[in-house]
Design a protein around this motif. Sequence first.
Motif, PDB file in Angstrom:
ATOM      1  N   ALA A  37       0.827  -1.209   0.000  1.00 39.62           N
ATOM      2  CA  ALA A  37       0.000   0.000   0.000  1.00 39.62           C
ATOM      3  C   ALA A  37       0.863   1.261   0.000  1.00 39.62           C
ATOM      4  N   VAL A  38       1.918   1.270   0.805  1.00 35.97           N
ATOM      5  CA  VAL A  38       2.807   2.437   0.841  1.00 35.97           C
ATOM      6  C   VAL A  38       3.508   2.617  -0.501  1.00 35.97           C
ATOM      7  N   ALA A  39       3.951   1.531  -1.101  1.00 34.09           N
ATOM      8  CA  ALA A  39       4.615   1.615  -2.406  1.00 34.09           C
ATOM      9  C   ALA A  39       3.663   2.117  -3.479  1.00 34.09           C
ATOM     10  N   TYR A  40       2.404   1.715  -3.406  1.00 35.86           N
ATOM     11  CA  TYR A  40       1.430   2.149  -4.398  1.00 35.86           C
ATOM     12  C   TYR A  40       1.058   3.610  -4.193  1.00 35.86           C
ATOM     13  N   GLN A  43       3.964   5.944  -4.964  1.00 39.73           N
ATOM     14  CA  GLN A  43       4.407   5.748  -6.354  1.00 39.73           C
ATOM     15  C   GLN A  43       5.902   5.445  -6.432  1.00 39.73           C
ATOM     16  N   GLY A  44       6.385   4.648  -5.478  1.00 37.01           N
ATOM     17  CA  GLY A  44       7.767   4.176  -5.508  1.00 37.01           C
ATOM     18  C   GLY A  44       8.787   5.165  -5.008  1.00 37.01           C
ATOM     19  N   LYS A  45       8.385   6.249  -4.372  1.00 26.88           N
ATOM     20  CA  LYS A  45       9.340   7.260  -3.936  1.00 26.88           C
ATOM     21  C   LYS A  45      10.011   6.901  -2.614  1.00 26.88           C
ATOM     22  N   PHE A  46       9.258   6.401  -1.654  1.00 29.01           N
ATOM     23  CA  PHE A  46       9.813   6.103  -0.342  1.00 29.01           C
ATOM     24  C   PHE A  46      10.209   4.638  -0.256  1.00 29.01           C
TER      25      PHE A  46
END
Length: 104
Positions: A37-40, A43-46
């Motif tokens: 969920a965090v990656a989505y 958008q791959g920033k963190f």
Amino acid sequence: MARRYRYAIIKKKEPGKGKLSVGLAIASLLLFVAAVAVAYIAQGKFDFIVGGLCLFAVLLSAYGFVMGLMSFSDEECMHRTSVVGSILNGVITVGWLVFFLMGV
């Protein structure tokens, strides 16, 4: 007159380490969902946050596997949660290792 046999089923408790093992498997799966969920959302920033969540989930599942195996030493207990926790954590740990090795 026919004999009557009476059978008593003794309820045995589940070992605490077995319950912990199942809880750690669920926590590892929830951390996987959180990492996705965090990656989505980001958008791959963190990527360092996602990597940290995944690494923590691997450690939880490996510790849960060890706790599941250690819970088999408890006597006079039902080992249902020990079996479920050990199998779940073993599969999750292998899945995480395959997931990480695909990225290397």
